[in-house]
Motif scaffolding. Structure first.
Motif, PDB file in Angstrom:
ATOM      1  N   ASN A 140     -10.874  -6.319   6.360  1.00  0.00           N
ATOM      2  CA  ASN A 140     -11.247  -7.581   6.266  1.00  0.00           C
ATOM      3  C   ASN A 140      -9.958  -8.356   5.805  1.00  0.00           C
ATOM      4  O   ASN A 140      -9.276  -7.991   4.925  1.00  0.00           O
ATOM      5  N   SER A 141      -9.648  -9.422   6.400  1.00  0.00           N
ATOM      6  CA  SER A 141      -8.410 -10.197   6.185  1.00  0.00           C
ATOM      7  C   SER A 141      -8.717 -10.949   4.782  1.00  0.00           C
ATOM      8  O   SER A 141      -7.635 -11.233   4.067  1.00  0.00           O
ATOM      9  N   ASP A 142      -9.736 -10.983   4.100  1.00  0.00           N
ATOM     10  CA  ASP A 142     -10.113 -11.594   2.851  1.00  0.00           C
ATOM     11  C   ASP A 142     -10.321 -10.395   1.896  1.00  0.00           C
ATOM     12  O   ASP A 142     -11.310 -10.481   0.726  1.00  0.00           O
ATOM     13  N   VAL A 143      -9.626  -9.244   1.736  1.00  0.00           N
ATOM     14  CA  VAL A 143      -9.741  -8.228   1.023  1.00  0.00           C
ATOM     15  C   VAL A 143      -8.331  -7.931   0.114  1.00  0.00           C
ATOM     16  O   VAL A 143      -7.400  -7.762   0.838  1.00  0.00           O
ATOM     17  N   GLU A 144      -8.386  -7.925  -1.149  1.00  0.00           N
ATOM     18  CA  GLU A 144      -7.156  -7.674  -1.989  1.00  0.00           C
ATOM     19  C   GLU A 144      -7.157  -6.322  -2.205  1.00  0.00           C
ATOM     20  O   GLU A 144      -8.315  -5.485  -2.787  1.00  0.00           O
ATOM     21  N   VAL A 145      -6.062  -5.549  -2.065  1.00  0.00           N
ATOM     22  CA  VAL A 145      -6.214  -4.006  -2.309  1.00  0.00           C
ATOM     23  C   VAL A 145      -5.018  -3.837  -3.146  1.00  0.00           C
ATOM     24  O   VAL A 145      -4.131  -4.315  -3.208  1.00  0.00           O
ATOM     25  N   PRO A 146      -5.326  -2.785  -4.135  1.00  0.00           N
ATOM     26  CA  PRO A 146      -4.217  -2.369  -5.170  1.00  0.00           C
ATOM     27  C   PRO A 146      -3.377  -1.464  -4.348  1.00  0.00           C
ATOM     28  O   PRO A 146      -3.602  -0.967  -3.205  1.00  0.00           O
ATOM     29  N   PRO A 147      -2.051  -0.906  -5.080  1.00  0.00           N
ATOM     30  CA  PRO A 147      -1.185  -0.073  -4.292  1.00  0.00           C
ATOM     31  C   PRO A 147      -1.932   1.291  -3.657  1.00  0.00           C
ATOM     32  O   PRO A 147      -1.587   1.589  -2.375  1.00  0.00           O
ATOM     33  N   ASP A 148      -2.703   1.936  -4.484  1.00  0.00           N
ATOM     34  CA  ASP A 148      -3.017   3.270  -4.357  1.00  0.00           C
ATOM     35  C   ASP A 148      -4.580   3.324  -3.778  1.00  0.00           C
ATOM     36  O   ASP A 148      -5.519   3.948  -4.448  1.00  0.00           O
ATOM     37  N   TRP A 149      -4.844   2.743  -2.897  1.00  0.00           N
ATOM     38  CA  TRP A 149      -6.291   2.505  -2.527  1.00  0.00           C
ATOM     39  C   TRP A 149      -6.692   3.330  -1.510  1.00  0.00           C
ATOM     40  O   TRP A 149      -7.790   3.489  -0.957  1.00  0.00           O
ATOM     41  N   ILE A 150      -5.743   3.961  -0.673  1.00  0.00           N
ATOM     42  CA  ILE A 150      -5.939   4.598   0.560  1.00  0.00           C
ATOM     43  C   ILE A 150      -5.953   6.255   0.242  1.00  0.00           C
ATOM     44  O   ILE A 150      -7.055   6.817   0.806  1.00  0.00           O
ATOM     45  N   HIS A 151      -5.178   6.815  -0.406  1.00  0.00           N
ATOM     46  CA  HIS A 151      -5.015   8.192  -0.696  1.00  0.00           C
ATOM     47  C   HIS A 151      -6.246   8.796  -1.227  1.00  0.00           C
ATOM     48  O   HIS A 151      -6.961   9.754  -0.708  1.00  0.00           O
ATOM     49  N   PRO A 152      -7.166   8.219  -2.071  1.00  0.00           N
ATOM     50  CA  PRO A 152      -8.313   8.724  -2.579  1.00  0.00           C
ATOM     51  C   PRO A 152      -9.317   8.901  -1.575  1.00  0.00           C
ATOM     52  O   PRO A 152     -10.176   9.982  -1.651  1.00  0.00           O
ATOM     53  N   VAL A 153      -9.568   7.934  -0.815  1.00  0.00           N
ATOM     54  CA  VAL A 153     -10.544   7.911   0.190  1.00  0.00           C
ATOM     55  C   VAL A 153     -10.273   9.027   1.329  1.00  0.00           C
ATOM     56  O   VAL A 153     -11.162   9.838   1.790  1.00  0.00           O
ATOM     57  N   ILE A 154      -9.001   9.146   1.852  1.00  0.00           N
ATOM     58  CA  ILE A 154      -8.487  10.081   2.872  1.00  0.00           C
ATOM     59  C   ILE A 154      -8.998  11.542   2.152  1.00  0.00           C
ATOM     60  O   ILE A 154      -9.397  12.289   2.833  1.00  0.00           O
ATOM     61  N   LYS A 155      -8.483  11.650   0.697  1.00  0.00           N
ATOM     62  CA  LYS A 155      -8.494  13.009   0.393  1.00  0.00           C
ATOM     63  C   LYS A 155     -10.215  13.335   0.364  1.00  0.00           C
ATOM     64  O   LYS A 155     -10.545  14.514   0.505  1.00  0.00           O
ATOM     65  N   SER A 203       0.788  -1.091  -0.006  1.00  0.00           N
ATOM     66  CA  SER A 203      -0.124  -0.195   0.042  1.00  0.00           C
ATOM     67  C   SER A 203       0.851   1.425  -0.003  1.00  0.00           C
ATOM     68  O   SER A 203       1.758   1.400   0.761  1.00  0.00           O
ATOM     69  N   GLN A 204       0.510   2.292  -0.975  1.00  0.00           N
ATOM     70  CA  GLN A 204       1.397   3.275  -0.914  1.00  0.00           C
ATOM     71  C   GLN A 204       0.547   4.466  -0.346  1.00  0.00           C
ATOM     72  O   GLN A 204      -0.519   5.106  -0.730  1.00  0.00           O
ATOM     73  N   TYR A 205       1.150   4.951   0.916  1.00  0.00           N
ATOM     74  CA  TYR A 205       0.854   6.121   1.539  1.00  0.00           C
ATOM     75  C   TYR A 205       1.911   6.559   2.469  1.00  0.00           C
ATOM     76  O   TYR A 205       2.546   5.827   3.118  1.00  0.00           O
ATOM     77  N   PRO A 206       2.242   7.954   2.747  1.00  0.00           N
ATOM     78  CA  PRO A 206       3.322   8.248   3.373  1.00  0.00           C
ATOM     79  C   PRO A 206       3.402   8.211   4.689  1.00  0.00           C
ATOM     80  O   PRO A 206       4.451   7.969   5.365  1.00  0.00           O
ATOM     81  N   ASP A 207       2.242   8.102   5.631  1.00  0.00           N
ATOM     82  CA  ASP A 207       2.314   8.047   7.040  1.00  0.00           C
ATOM     83  C   ASP A 207       1.301   6.964   7.287  1.00  0.00           C
ATOM     84  O   ASP A 207       0.231   6.933   7.730  1.00  0.00           O
TER      85      ASP A 207
END
Length: 340
Positions: A89-104, A29-33
């Motif tokens: 959940n432990s059964d979730v596949e995530v792409p690298p940039d899945w965090i930043h759009p939601v936080i923004k 996962s790509q996120y700075p902090d």
């Protein structure tokens, strides 16, 4: 402008195979902090040893027994400091940039307490996933459904729900929440054990004037049913019991009992359906759910907050019966629902 800190927290119970499959994506996962945490509910498999041996960058918080989803997360997150918590959940596949759009998306509105990304089915990524899809809604009688999933009908994703919007509840499969909001309402209600605890959490926040959002600019892929089989009568018991509890806890008093009476009557129709199908264990699970709800009325009444906003004033509330729309009007797609 400082970047908000994020803690992605996976609650695990005997899920070593799922961790082996999906942790490699999470650690990319790509996120700075970012903190990555696995909370373990006293697993008896080799989950903890596997993480320690292969992912030293992941913090492990161990509970002394299996507290279920709700209390398990409550105990783990009491030991985590970050601006945002992400319950994954432990059964979730995530792409690298899945965090930043939601936080923004959430940072743009101080009242946006909770949000979810688009949730699609990991087995067939052209389709939405049952438990979250493009955001959760409630109907007039407290039945939950999703944009992209009505009862057992799950839609393919062709971009029809690619607008960010306010919803009623966000799926616990990939739930983003501002930590201050989590602390303000005390997190998940441990009495739920599992199922609909995230709906209760979102509803309590809505009663305080907060918003729940859906961000389509990030998507994740959920297997679903990773820890409790859908053919398990215990899951039926939890769903029927907890659905009544969220109504008692969060509806205004002058509205609650009439809606609960109608809901329990509709549950009786489901009871007949299970009996006709030759599934008495599932019918008796409804009996058990109603009995436990009725015997816990005083206990749950004490959890009611001092403020309940009328149901119809909340964003994401469908003003009609989803049961009638689906089974009588034969509506199968969210976009076909009549909102007026």
């Amino acid at each position: 402008m400082t970047t908000p800190s994020v803690a992605v927290v996976i609650l695990n119970w005997n899920g070593q195979k799922l961790l082996q499959q999906f942790l490699p994506g999470v650690v990319m996962s790509q996120y700075p902090d970012l903190q990555l945490i696995v909370g373990d509910n006293a697993s008896s498999d080799e989950s903890v040893a596997f993480i320690k041996a292969n992912y030293p960058q992941i913090r492990i918080i161990e509970n002394d027994r299996n507290y279920g989803f709700a209390e398990g997360y409550k105990r783990v997150l009491s030991q985590v400091e970050a601006d945002y918590y992400v319950l994954l959940n432990s059964d979730v596949e995530v792409p690298p940039d899945w965090i930043h759009p939601v936080i923004k998306y959430m940072e743009q509105d101080p009242l946006m307490a909770v949000a979810q990304p688009k949730i699609k089915w990991q087995v067939n990524k052209t389709k939405f996933e049952y438990a979250g899809a493009a955001g959760g809604y409630l109907d007039l009688h407290g039945f939950p459904f999703c944009r992209g999933r009505l009862f057992d009908t799950v839609e393919a994703d062709y971009g029809q729900y690619d607008q960010a919007s306010e919803i009623f509840w966000a799926s616990g499969a990939a739930l983003f929440i501002k930590s201050r909001c989590w602390k303000e309402v005390g997190g998940l209600d441990p009495d739920f054990f599992a199922h609909m605890e995230e709906i209760d959490l979102c509803w309590r926040l809505k009663n305080l004037g907060y918003k729940i959002g859906y961000c389509p600019h990030a998507e994740v892929y959920h297997v679903g049913g990773g820890t409790l089989d859908s053919n398990n009568p215990y899951k039926t018991y939890l769903n029927f019991r907890n659905n009544l509890v969220i109504m008692q806890k969060n509806l205004p008093l002058n509205d609650a009992w009439s809606r609960i009476f109608i809901r329990m009557s509709l549950d009786f129709v489901a009871w007949i359906h299970f009996m006709i199908q030759g599934k008495p264990d599932f019918a008796f699970a409804i009996n058990k759910a109603h009995w436990h709800f009725l015997t816990s009325l005083n206990h749950n009444a004490r959890k009611r907050s001092g403020k309940q906003i009328p149901f119809q004033q909340h964003g994401g509330q469908y003003p009609h019966s989803i049961v009638y729309a689906y089974f009588i009007e034969k509506i199968r797609f969210f976009s076909q629902l009549k909102w007026f």
